[in-house]
Design an enzyme around this catalytic site. Structure first.
Site, PDB file in Angstrom:
ATOM      1  N   HIS A  82       5.794  44.361 -13.271  1.00  0.00           N
ATOM      2  CA  HIS A  82       5.081  45.140 -12.263  1.00  0.00           C
ATOM      3  C   HIS A  82       5.750  45.063 -10.894  1.00  0.00           C
ATOM      4  O   HIS A  82       5.540  45.923 -10.049  1.00  0.00           O
ATOM      5  CB  HIS A  82       3.633  44.650 -12.130  1.00  0.00           C
ATOM      6  N   GLY A  83       6.516  43.982 -10.663  1.00  0.00           N
ATOM      7  CA  GLY A  83       7.122  43.780  -9.345  1.00  0.00           C
ATOM      8  C   GLY A  83       8.132  44.865  -9.013  1.00  0.00           C
ATOM      9  O   GLY A  83       8.718  45.474  -9.909  1.00  0.00           O
ATOM     10  N   CYS A  84       8.315  45.121  -7.714  1.00  0.00           N
ATOM     11  CA  CYS A  84       9.256  46.168  -7.285  1.00  0.00           C
ATOM     12  C   CYS A  84      10.688  45.662  -7.278  1.00  0.00           C
ATOM     13  O   CYS A  84      11.624  46.429  -7.476  1.00  0.00           O
ATOM     14  CB  CYS A  84       8.915  46.648  -5.875  1.00  0.00           C
ATOM     15  N   VAL A  85      10.886  44.386  -6.948  1.00  0.00           N
ATOM     16  CA  VAL A  85      12.260  43.885  -6.795  1.00  0.00           C
ATOM     17  C   VAL A  85      12.481  42.671  -7.687  1.00  0.00           C
ATOM     18  O   VAL A  85      11.784  41.690  -7.550  1.00  0.00           O
ATOM     19  CB  VAL A  85      12.534  43.485  -5.331  1.00  0.00           C
TER      20      VAL A  85
END
Lengths: 104, 171
Positions: free
Chosen positions: A101-104
């Site tokens: 789910h994290g962007c980076v």
């Protein structure tokens, strides 16, 4: 929730085909999942998968590509080589985990 | 839970045709910390989806790739109503330094790298970095002054040519 049979194992998957119950996964299933997306697992692939599984168990979420690189010591460039094009999603799929789910 | 046995196996479509051949061009024109991250996060996300990605650094965006400044981008409250604080505060001595360190801390808390390390990751993921010729000339800078991962200093027309058919973001 669809159930699909992979190499004799009945597993629950979401609409895209990602396993929804991490407990239904084992290392032999990883080979089957990998083969379905055109990958043949090496020891290096397996080291990444083991980190993903351990990190998911510890934190309850699938690590991002950056976290996988830091956690395994395998450079990002090499991870793109192991799981081409969409490394974070492919490694999560083969590890029997949800998409990160994290962007980076 | 309703379960349905499906005969056909469901396999994620990782290399579906929509992403093959897709190219993203991002023009980075700002040199403040808060305006550097949107470009870096989006470039990184695009690369992780198998999208060919090019970044063009121009005007103040040049600070993102100039080795002297890239690790020291700042954030100011001035002119930014989204901080929801009185604008007068932003002009007080030390406020830009304070706002910058707070933003840096919250970015680091999310395990997101600083600008130089983020660029390392983008280059390792196959991203292309280009520096604007006019900005280099205006600042008297050459490739020796720039981050190693920058492929070349090129003109605006060269960038437009390289990103033929790309989707474009101006930040």
């Amino acid at each position: 929730m669809p159930v699909t049979t992979l190499d004799g194992h009945a597993v629950h998957v979401d609409a895209e085909g990602f396993l929804t119950d991490p407990a239904e996964w084992d290392e032999s299933l990883a080979d089957v999942l990998a083969e379905r997306i055109g990958l043949t697992l090496t020891d290096e692939h397996r080291a990444v998968l083991r980190f993903l599984r351990a990190d998911f168990t510890a934190r309850g979420e699938t690590p991002t590509l950056r976290r996988a690189s830091l956690g395994t010591g395998i450079p990002v460039k090499a991870l793109f080589g192991l799981f081409p094009q969409k490394p974070a999603k492919k490694m999560a799929y083969v590890a029997g985990l949800p998409k990160p789910h994290g962007c980076v | 839970m309703n379960t349905t046995d499906v005969a056909a196996q469901i396999v994620p479509r990782f290399d579906d045709d929509a992403s093959t051949g897709r190219t993203l061009a991002i023009i980075c024109s700002k040199g403040s910390l808060d305006m550097a991250y949107p470009a870096l996060v989006l470039a990184n996300a695009a690369l992780g989806e198998g999208v060919e990605t090019h970044l063009f650094f121009t005007f103040w965006g040049f600070d993102m790739i100039t080795t002297r400044t890239m690790g020291d981008l700042k954030f100011t409250m001035l002119g930014n109503p989204a901080t929801h604080l009185p604008q007068g505060l932003g002009g007080l001595p030390g406020m830009t330094a304070l706002a910058t360190s707070r933003l840096r801390r919250s970015i680091a808390a999310l395990d997101i790298p600083d600008v130089p390390e983020f660029l390392d990751q983008i280059v390792a993921s196959g991203g292309h970095l280009w520096a604007c010729r006019m900005s280099a000339d205006m600042n008297g800078l050459s490739e020796a002054d720039l981050y190693d991962g920058v492929e070349a200093i090129i003109s605006a027309s060269d960038f437009i040519e390289k990103t033929d058919g790309a989707q474009l973001l101006f930040i």
